[in-house]
Design an enzyme around this catalytic site. Structure first.
Site, PDB file in Angstrom:
ATOM      1  N   ARG A 134      11.395  -5.608   7.809  1.00 62.95           N
ATOM      2  CA  ARG A 134      10.736  -5.095   9.062  1.00 62.95           C
ATOM      3  C   ARG A 134      11.175  -5.728  10.380  1.00 62.95           C
ATOM      4  NH1 ARG A 134       4.332  -5.946   8.478  1.00 62.95           N
ATOM      5  NH2 ARG A 134       4.796  -8.259   8.531  1.00 62.95           N
ATOM      6  N   LYS A 166      -0.742  -2.088   6.425  1.00 64.39           N
ATOM      7  CA  LYS A 166      -1.905  -2.045   6.954  1.00 64.39           C
ATOM      8  C   LYS A 166      -1.905  -1.959   8.650  1.00 64.39           C
ATOM      9  CE  LYS A 166      -3.231  -6.236   5.835  1.00 64.39           C
ATOM     10  NZ  LYS A 166      -2.183  -6.578   5.033  1.00 64.39           N
ATOM     11  N   ARG A 215       3.203 -16.279   1.613  1.00 65.17           N
ATOM     12  CA  ARG A 215       2.184 -15.144   2.109  1.00 65.17           C
ATOM     13  C   ARG A 215       1.734 -14.471   0.889  1.00 65.17           C
ATOM     14  NH1 ARG A 215       5.111 -12.206   6.489  1.00 65.17           N
ATOM     15  NH2 ARG A 215       3.060 -10.830   6.726  1.00 65.17           N
ATOM     16  N   ARG A 269      -9.890 -11.864   5.135  1.00 73.14           N
ATOM     17  CA  ARG A 269      -8.789 -12.418   4.177  1.00 73.14           C
ATOM     18  C   ARG A 269      -9.273 -13.218   3.167  1.00 73.14           C
ATOM     19  NH1 ARG A 269      -4.118 -11.253   7.812  1.00 73.14           N
ATOM     20  NH2 ARG A 269      -2.141 -11.680   6.581  1.00 73.14           N
TER      21      ARG A 269
HETATM   22  P1  AMP Z   1      -0.796 -10.572   9.801  1.00 74.61           P
HETATM   23  O1  AMP Z   1      -0.079 -10.233  11.030  1.00 74.61           O
HETATM   24  O2  AMP Z   1      -2.129 -10.068   9.342  1.00 74.61           O
HETATM   25  O3  AMP Z   1       0.278 -10.698   8.580  1.00 74.61           O
HETATM   26  O4  AMP Z   1      -1.001 -12.174  10.119  1.00 74.61           O
HETATM   27  C1  AMP Z   1      -0.010 -13.003  10.292  1.00 74.61           C
HETATM   28  C2  AMP Z   1      -0.745 -14.546  10.202  1.00 74.61           C
HETATM   29  O5  AMP Z   1      -1.814 -14.698  10.925  1.00 74.61           O
HETATM   30  C3  AMP Z   1      -1.061 -14.722   8.570  1.00 74.61           C
HETATM   31  O6  AMP Z   1       0.004 -15.190   7.787  1.00 74.61           O
HETATM   32  C4  AMP Z   1      -2.211 -15.860   9.097  1.00 74.61           C
HETATM   33  O7  AMP Z   1      -1.640 -17.161   9.322  1.00 74.61           O
HETATM   34  C5  AMP Z   1      -2.734 -15.527  10.264  1.00 74.61           C
HETATM   35  N1  AMP Z   1      -3.885 -14.468   9.827  1.00 74.61           N
HETATM   36  C6  AMP Z   1      -4.313 -13.417  10.319  1.00 74.61           C
HETATM   37  N2  AMP Z   1      -5.324 -13.065  10.167  1.00 74.61           N
HETATM   38  C7  AMP Z   1      -5.729 -13.859   9.527  1.00 74.61           C
HETATM   39  C8  AMP Z   1      -7.178 -14.122   8.812  1.00 74.61           C
HETATM   40  N3  AMP Z   1      -8.196 -13.109   8.658  1.00 74.61           N
HETATM   41  N4  AMP Z   1      -7.577 -15.289   8.262  1.00 74.61           N
HETATM   42  C9  AMP Z   1      -6.659 -16.235   8.218  1.00 74.61           C
HETATM   43  N5  AMP Z   1      -5.426 -16.176   8.949  1.00 74.61           N
HETATM   44  C10 AMP Z   1      -5.081 -14.913   9.291  1.00 74.61           C
END
Ligand code: AMP
Length: 221
Positions: free
Chosen positions: A127, A15, A171, A90
């Protein structure tokens, strides 16, 4: 109405990489709740302090916190022509809030990034992110020329704290439980499109670009 593209997919489905391409090539700003939260954690703001424990464990930050972030972010001038959402919504609660926020202002298009489950582990644990320019590499799929140095700007490459094997497992479990239901949610609203997100980054971008062009500015399939 301007589009809001929602990139839907498991952690590691690409993404962030594709959102950056869409921003660079189509001019729609990338809005990544993960990046916004990581920046807040780094700067130790009240938001960052609230989010840190959940992020370190690979759990979700509370809905009201991320909904507030998006609500504020969408008000900024750079979103008038639309944007691409990376990592939001999410949960179904977040998707419902987004629907209310954009009503009569933007149209939504959800793009599901389809990757086989068995690829995700390598994509995530391999990554590496450049601390300087944000470029993303992978020790298995797109290794750099010089160890731990960004091919583009020479910056240092680091592994995200939540890309370790143990946190990645959580995750992925969180994704299956809370985020996967959004696929059916957007499908029911005829807003869902699916792209094969395996293979070369440029090819995947082309698939997404084709889909955006084919479907024009109007939502649906
Ligand atoms: P990402 O970089 O999108 O993988 O997000 C990293 C972490 O940020 C996730 O594992 C969550 O802890 C938090 N996070 C990011 N976006 C959201 C969201 N829309 N809702 C809840 N937690 C989020």
């Amino acid at each position: 109405m301007p589009p809001i593209l929602i990139l839907l997919g498991a952690p590691g489905s690409g993404k962030g990489t594709q959102a950056k391409r869409i921003e660079a090539q189509l001019g729609l700003p990338q809005i990544s709740t993960g990046d916004i939260l990581r920046d807040a954690v780094h700067r130790q703001t009240p938001l960052g302090c609230k989010a840190k424990a959940a992020m370190d464990a690979g759990n979700l930050v509370p809905d009201d916190v991320v909904i507030g972030i998006i609500e504020e972010r969408l008000k900024r001038d750079d979103c008038v022509a639309g944007c691409v959402l990376d990592g939001f919504p999410r949960t179904v609660t977040q998707a419902q809030a987004l629907g209310r926020l954009v009503q009569n202002r933007f149209h939504l298009k959800a793009i599901q990034m389809d990757v086989p489950e068995e690829d995700l582990m390598k994509r995530l644990t391999g990554r590496r992110n450049c601390v300087k320019c944000g470029a993303i590499f992978n020790v298995y799929f797109s290794p750099v020329e010089i160890d731990n140095r960004c091919d583009r700007c020479g910056g240092e490459l680091v592994q995200r704290a939540d890309d370790t094997a143990e946190v990645v497992k959580n995750r992925l479990a969180v994704y299956r439980q809370h985020t996967q239901p959004l696929i059916a949610y957007y499908d029911r609203q005829h807003l869902l499109h699916t792209v094969d997100a395996q293979g070369d980054v440029s090819e995947i971008f082309e698939r997404i670009h084709r889909l955006i062009r084919q479907n024009g500015a109007g939502g649906g399939r």
